[in-house]
Scaffold this active site. Structure first.
Site, mmCIF file in Angstrom:
data_model
loop_
_atom_site.group_PDB
_atom_site.id
_atom_site.type_symbol
_atom_site.label_atom_id
_atom_site.label_comp_id
_atom_site.label_asym_id
_atom_site.label_seq_id
_atom_site.Cartn_x
_atom_site.Cartn_y
_atom_site.Cartn_z
ATOM 1 C CE LYS A 98 105.294 -19.531 7.965
ATOM 2 N NZ LYS A 98 104.920 -20.314 6.776
ATOM 3 C CG ASP A 134 101.468 -21.440 5.183
ATOM 4 O OD1 ASP A 134 101.220 -20.407 4.532
ATOM 5 O OD2 ASP A 134 102.447 -21.543 5.951
#
Ligand SMILES: NC(=O)c1ccc[n+]([C@@H]2O[C@H](COP(=O)([O-])OP(=O)(O)OC[C@H]3O[C@@H](n4cnc5c(N)ncnc54)[C@H](OP(=O)(O)O)[C@@H]3O)[C@@H](O)[C@H]2O)c1
Length: 312
Positions: A98, A134
């Site tokens: 990420k 998220d």
């Protein structure tokens, strides 16, 4: 045979031999016009993302296919370069890529920029935009499944890793106060600072208190979130003393395998409302799906696909 090959070994049914991993409802027939999306990670072979995205593409009749790319640690930026060359339409990004992917994108959304992490890449013309869904996924799970608004809530988040930081920033940006409790105090301080940067009201704090034994913050919290991996294994200790829990609290565990962790069992026994990580998984994926295709994700179809995978 590698783990990945073993995972994809045909079951003997002709249609399943032609399917990308995941149990789409009907056979996908990729052609030269098919748009490709996928997830990069290491490991990635047990990802639920192919199942849920392919089920959604099939349900809506979209000529898209989604697969999993096993990309070794350190090669997240190479995967972004490959996305440009291969014309891949969308990427989901999971551990450990990420942060590297965020650096390799041309632009970042505000959430991805604040977190320094992208869980998704989308195209805008020739440019690649790093996004992070998220936090919004967690908020949607809270709103839709628990029926609550985070504004004004006192939240305690256990953990200060990637998932915890996304949740902390999301809650803070909606006006919740957040207390961060983490094994490593310095990571807790950094995560709490992100929460403050996202506009949290007074109450963002960090604690290096021992995670088992339980900080007092849990007792006063409206919402308690476990964003550590404690609970994935049967031999894990609980992240805090469940005797601190009470009814009218919401206890969310970001873990979805197992679907019901010992923490959630204890919370239910205390009369608290419980949420597992399936909702966050679904809604973060739904956000990605919408960005790539422009279509609202069929959440029920995705949920059914995930349910099948988890049951299997
Ligand atoms: N539902 C979803 O969509 C979703 C999405 C992402 C992640 N998750 C879940 O969220 C959890 C965390 O993922 P992540 O990506 O944030 O991982 P991560 O970046 O590796 O962070 C892990 C965090 O847990 C703490 N931790 C790890 N082992 C611990 C232990 N034995 N005792 C106490 N604390 C411990 C770490 O503390 P230190 O700082 O001290 O190392 C760190 O704060 C995982 O269970 C993952 O499956 C769910």
């Amino acid at each position: 045979m590698s783990d990945e090959e073993a995972h994809q070994r045909p079951s003997g049914r002709a249609e399943s031999m032609l399917r990308p991993s995941g149990r789409a409802e009907s056979m996908l027939r990729p052609s030269g016009r098919t748009k490709v999306a996928g997830v990069i990670g290491d490991p990635v072979q047990h990802s639920l993302s192919p199942a849920l995205h392919n089920a959604a593409f099939t349900h809506l009749g979209l000529d898209w296919v989604y697969t999993a790319f096993a990309v070794p640690a350190g090669q997240g930026a190479d995967a972004v370069a490959a996305m440009r060359v291969l014309g891949i339409e969308g990427l989901s990004v999971t551990m450990p890529h990420k942060d590297d992917v965020a650096v390799a994108c041309d632009e970042l959304s505000p959430a991805a920029a604040l977190l320094g992490a992208a869980n998704c890449v989308r195209r805008k013309g020739d440019r690649l935009i790093g996004e992070n869904t998220d936090g919004d996924g967690f908020l949607a799970s809270l709103r839709v499944q628990a029926g609550v608004e985070p504004a004004g809530m006192h939240a305690v988040v256990f953990g200060a890793g990637g998932a915890a930081r996304a949740v902390i920033v999301a809650l803070a940006s909606q006006g919740a106060s957040v207390t961060v409790v983490n094994r490593s105090a310095d990571a807790a301080v950094r995560a709490a600072a992100l929460g403050a940067a996202a506009g949290a009201t007074a109450g963002v704090a960090s604690s290096s208190a021992a995670m088992v034994g339980g900080p007092r913050a849990v007792r006063d919290a409206d919402l308690v979130v476990n964003a550590t991996p404690l609970g994935m294994s049967k031999i894990d200790p609980l992240p805090f003393d469940p005797a601190l829990l009470r009814s009218r609290q919401i206890v969310a565990d970001l873990i979805y395998r197992p679907e019901r962790t010992p923490l959630l069992e204890a919370a239910a026994s205390a009369g608290a409302m419980t949420l597992n990580g399936v909702g966050m998984l679904l809604y973060q994926a739904a956000g990605q799906f919408k960005m790539w295709t422009g279509r609202d994700a069929p959440i029920d179809v995705m949920a059914a696909a995930v349910g099948l995978e988890l049951a299997g």
